[in-house]
Design a protein around this motif. Structure first.
Motif, PDB file in Angstrom:
ATOM      1  N   MET A   1       0.831  -1.211   0.000  1.00  0.00           N
ATOM      2  CA  MET A   1       0.000   0.000   0.000  1.00  0.00           C
ATOM      3  C   MET A   1       0.866   1.261   0.000  1.00  0.00           C
ATOM      4  O   MET A   1       0.541   2.254  -0.646  1.00  0.00           O
ATOM      5  CB  MET A   1      -0.917   0.000   1.223  1.00  0.00           C
ATOM      6  N   LEU A   2       1.990   1.219   0.725  1.00  0.00           N
ATOM      7  CA  LEU A   2       2.898   2.356   0.794  1.00  0.00           C
ATOM      8  C   LEU A   2       4.138   2.084  -0.044  1.00  0.00           C
ATOM      9  O   LEU A   2       4.708   1.001   0.007  1.00  0.00           O
ATOM     10  CB  LEU A   2       3.327   2.618   2.242  1.00  0.00           C
ATOM     11  N   ASP A   3       4.550   3.083  -0.806  1.00  0.00           N
ATOM     12  CA  ASP A   3       5.798   3.013  -1.566  1.00  0.00           C
ATOM     13  C   ASP A   3       6.864   3.706  -0.723  1.00  0.00           C
ATOM     14  O   ASP A   3       6.957   4.942  -0.696  1.00  0.00           O
ATOM     15  CB  ASP A   3       5.624   3.704  -2.914  1.00  0.00           C
ATOM     16  N   ILE A   4       7.667   2.917  -0.005  1.00  0.00           N
ATOM     17  CA  ILE A   4       8.623   3.465   0.962  1.00  0.00           C
ATOM     18  C   ILE A   4       9.949   3.767   0.270  1.00  0.00           C
ATOM     19  O   ILE A   4      10.530   2.891  -0.382  1.00  0.00           O
ATOM     20  CB  ILE A   4       8.848   2.481   2.120  1.00  0.00           C
ATOM     21  N   ILE A   5      10.425   4.988   0.419  1.00  0.00           N
ATOM     22  CA  ILE A   5      11.731   5.380  -0.102  1.00  0.00           C
ATOM     23  C   ILE A   5      12.747   5.172   1.018  1.00  0.00           C
ATOM     24  O   ILE A   5      12.706   5.858   2.041  1.00  0.00           O
ATOM     25  CB  ILE A   5      11.744   6.849  -0.560  1.00  0.00           C
ATOM     26  N   VAL A   6      13.642   4.207   0.845  1.00  0.00           N
ATOM     27  CA  VAL A   6      14.614   3.877   1.891  1.00  0.00           C
ATOM     28  C   VAL A   6      15.759   4.889   1.840  1.00  0.00           C
ATOM     29  O   VAL A   6      16.495   4.958   0.856  1.00  0.00           O
ATOM     30  CB  VAL A   6      15.165   2.451   1.712  1.00  0.00           C
ATOM     31  N   PRO A   7      15.919   5.696   2.883  1.00  0.00           N
ATOM     32  CA  PRO A   7      16.972   6.713   2.858  1.00  0.00           C
ATOM     33  C   PRO A   7      18.331   6.126   3.236  1.00  0.00           C
ATOM     34  O   PRO A   7      18.433   5.274   4.112  1.00  0.00           O
ATOM     35  CB  PRO A   7      16.506   7.716   3.914  1.00  0.00           C
ATOM     36  N   GLU A   8      19.376   6.587   2.588  1.00  0.00           N
ATOM     37  CA  GLU A   8      20.732   6.175   2.928  1.00  0.00           C
ATOM     38  C   GLU A   8      21.368   7.125   3.940  1.00  0.00           C
ATOM     39  O   GLU A   8      22.502   6.908   4.370  1.00  0.00           O
ATOM     40  CB  GLU A   8      21.592   6.099   1.663  1.00  0.00           C
ATOM     41  N   ALA A   9      20.639   8.176   4.288  1.00  0.00           N
ATOM     42  CA  ALA A   9      21.169   9.153   5.244  1.00  0.00           C
ATOM     43  C   ALA A   9      19.999   9.852   5.912  1.00  0.00           C
ATOM     44  O   ALA A   9      18.840   9.727   5.492  1.00  0.00           O
ATOM     45  CB  ALA A   9      22.057  10.172   4.535  1.00  0.00           C
ATOM     46  N   GLY A  10      20.300  10.590   6.984  1.00  0.00           N
ATOM     47  CA  GLY A  10      19.311  11.470   7.571  1.00  0.00           C
ATOM     48  C   GLY A  10      18.501  10.871   8.702  1.00  0.00           C
ATOM     49  O   GLY A  10      18.839   9.829   9.268  1.00  0.00           O
ATOM     50  N   MET A  11      17.387  11.542   9.021  1.00  0.00           N
ATOM     51  CA  MET A  11      16.577  11.191  10.175  1.00  0.00           C
ATOM     52  C   MET A  11      15.103  11.028   9.833  1.00  0.00           C
ATOM     53  O   MET A  11      14.258  10.986  10.719  1.00  0.00           O
ATOM     54  CB  MET A  11      16.725  12.273  11.258  1.00  0.00           C
TER      55      MET A  11
END
Length: 498
Positions: free
Chosen positions: A420-430
């Motif tokens: 249902m959710l298209d999650i963008i996996v971050p390589e940095a940050g919070m």
């Protein structure tokens, strides 16, 4: 010519003997109000203190004190043999109650300049980032580091040391650029970790990244100048530009970062661009090398400035942190902004600018006009905090914590919501972004989540253009893995009621 005195009138005033406010103050405020609203016209003769005290059933001291206050403030006039009258107030009509009120519920647009009105809109998400005692959960709050993990004992020792031994020596006005040993420590750190090419003389310390944005915008822009801003993008950057009177040019952001070609088509001759290349806010994407080179080429061709806001790239979860855009700049068109608010604690309010040498004189002069320099005690402590190795140790510790929390949030969202959710996996940050299905209202999701004590930000809020597909911004730094999992379960419950 003075107005003819109007005949006296009987005052319809009642005083509350049981009120907490004194009787003379009640009488003063009632008379003052009737004068300001025009119910008691200029020139109206008032009863004597003796007569009024008899009518109200109070002591003569009460009426005398009220009249004395009104007389001192110019609301009434008193002459021997002529009695007491309502004074002729300057700009009398402006006080009429039927024309203006001071009701605090009145919209500020009535009194603010156009820039102030625009800033109200741009700061609409401010409460999302502000710590509030009544928040029921810290899950999903963006821009907020885990302040509980900071080594306060070490910090307190350093502050106390400088309070005892250093303050007297630095109690006079200081260098507008900031404490020299701290600038030296920053230059060494960002040269190694971020690939920034600079000397300590190119650094100006600021009140966080926001203070840096404000300083640059004031010094480099005239009212009406054009500036590229990422869309969606950081509202604080837009606000700083608006304060300087700039005209904003929203440039779309995609999965490679700011779309330089779109920017060229929209406004090829902008004076500057503000970007977050290492971890774009809010989408979380990293600007590709081709886009970085294209942006630098545009700035070189047009003699525009690039403001690189490197707000949380210290937290990179795989491999070495990407080098800053500034390190690729051979034409000296990039101004680099860093901050300690995200890596230490937000209320520290310490950030910095790295600027080309040709801009130093102008920015330092602007700084002196704004606030001369920052308070010094925290700068002294931070210089030692870095020099003694505490800063590097804290960064390593927090990278591990935030990586664990990011992974826990992704796992929980995937388990509860599947595809249902298209999650963008971050390589940095919070924080991370999860896109909703087309047609699903992020604003409705936020409202439902808020009713269950969760604080989410719709991706459309920091955007200047409508989205066909909206998303949600999930902060993960300030909550434990257990709190994040519980928050996701609560969110699933909230969405089940939509």
């Amino acid at each position: 010519m003075s107005k003819r005195a109007l005949p006296g009138k009987r005052l319809e005033i009642s005083l509350d003997q049981n009120a907490s406010i004194s009787l003379y103050k009640q009488l003063y405020e009632r008379l003052r109000s009737e004068i300001l609203t025009g119910q008691l016209e200029a020139g109206t003769r008032l009863p004597s203190t003796r007569v009024l005290s008899s009518e109200l059933g109070v002591s003569r001291n009460t009426t005398a004190l009220a009249y004395e206050m009104l007389l001192l403030e110019g609301y009434i006039e008193s002459r021997v043999g002529d009695g007491t009258r309502v004074a002729h107030l300057q700009s009398e009509q402006s006080f009429r109650g039927d024309q203006h009120t001071t009701d605090s519920s009145e919209t500020p647009q009535a009194v603010l300049a156009r820039r102030g009105q625009l800033l109200i809109k741009e700061s609409s998400s401010e409460e999302f980032f502000t710590d509030r005692a009544n928040q029921s959960t810290s899950a999903f709050r963006s821009g907020q580091p885990d302040v509980a993990a900071f080594p306060y004992e070490v910090w307190a020792r350093l502050v106390a040391k400088h309070t005892r031994h250093s303050l007297q020596a630095v109690s006079c006005y200081q260098d507008a650029q900031g404490y020299a040993p701290l600038r030296e420590a920053i230059a060494a750190h960002i040269g190694i970790t971020r690939g920034v090419h600079c000397s300590p003389e190119q650094i100006i310390l600021t009140a966080g990244a926001q203070g840096a944005l404000d300083l640059v915008a004031r010094a480099l822009l005239d009212p009406g100048d054009l500036a590229w801003v990422e869309d969606p993008g950081y509202e604080g950057a837009r606000g700083a530009l608006l304060v300087a009177g700039a005209k904003l040019v929203p440039v779309p952001v995609d999965r490679e970062g700011i779309d330089v070609e779109s920017g060229r088509q929209l406004c090829p001759k902008a004076q500057l661009a503000i970007v977050t290349p290492s971890h774009q806010f809010p989408t979380g994407v990293t600007m590709s090398l081709s886009r970085r080179l294209a942006l630098l080429e545009w700035a070189r061709e047009t003699q525009a400035w690039i403001i690189e806001d490197d707000y949380d790239s210290e937290y990179r979860f795989s491999g070495r942190p990407l080098e800053a855009l500034q390190g690729l700049d051979n034409a000296r068109r990039v101004i680099y902004i860093g901050t300690f608010s995200k890596v230490l604690f937000p209320s520290l309010r310490l950030g910095y600018l790295v600027i080309p040498t040709e801009l130093l004189k102008g920015l330092i002069a602007t700084r002196r006009i704004i606030d001369r320099h920052l308070p010094l005690l925290e700068q002294l402590a931070l210089a030692d905090f870095i020099a003694e190795g505490h800063f590097a140790r804290h960064l390593r510790k927090m990278r591990g914590l935030y990586r664990e929390r990011r992974n826990a949030l992704i796992e929980a969202l995937t388990q509860e919501f599947g595809e249902m959710l298209d999650i963008i996996v971050p390589e940095a940050g919070m924080h991370l972004v999860a896109w909703l299905p087309e047609g699903m209202s992020a604003q409705r999701v936020v409202q439902q989540a808020s009713a269950h004590g969760l604080h989410l930000l719709p991706l459309s809020q920091p955007s200047q253009r409508p989205f066909q597909r909206d998303g949600l911004l999930f902060g993960f730094a300030s909550a434990s893995p257990e709190e994040l999992r519980a928050g996701v379960k609560t969110l699933a419950l909230a969405l089940g009621k939509m």
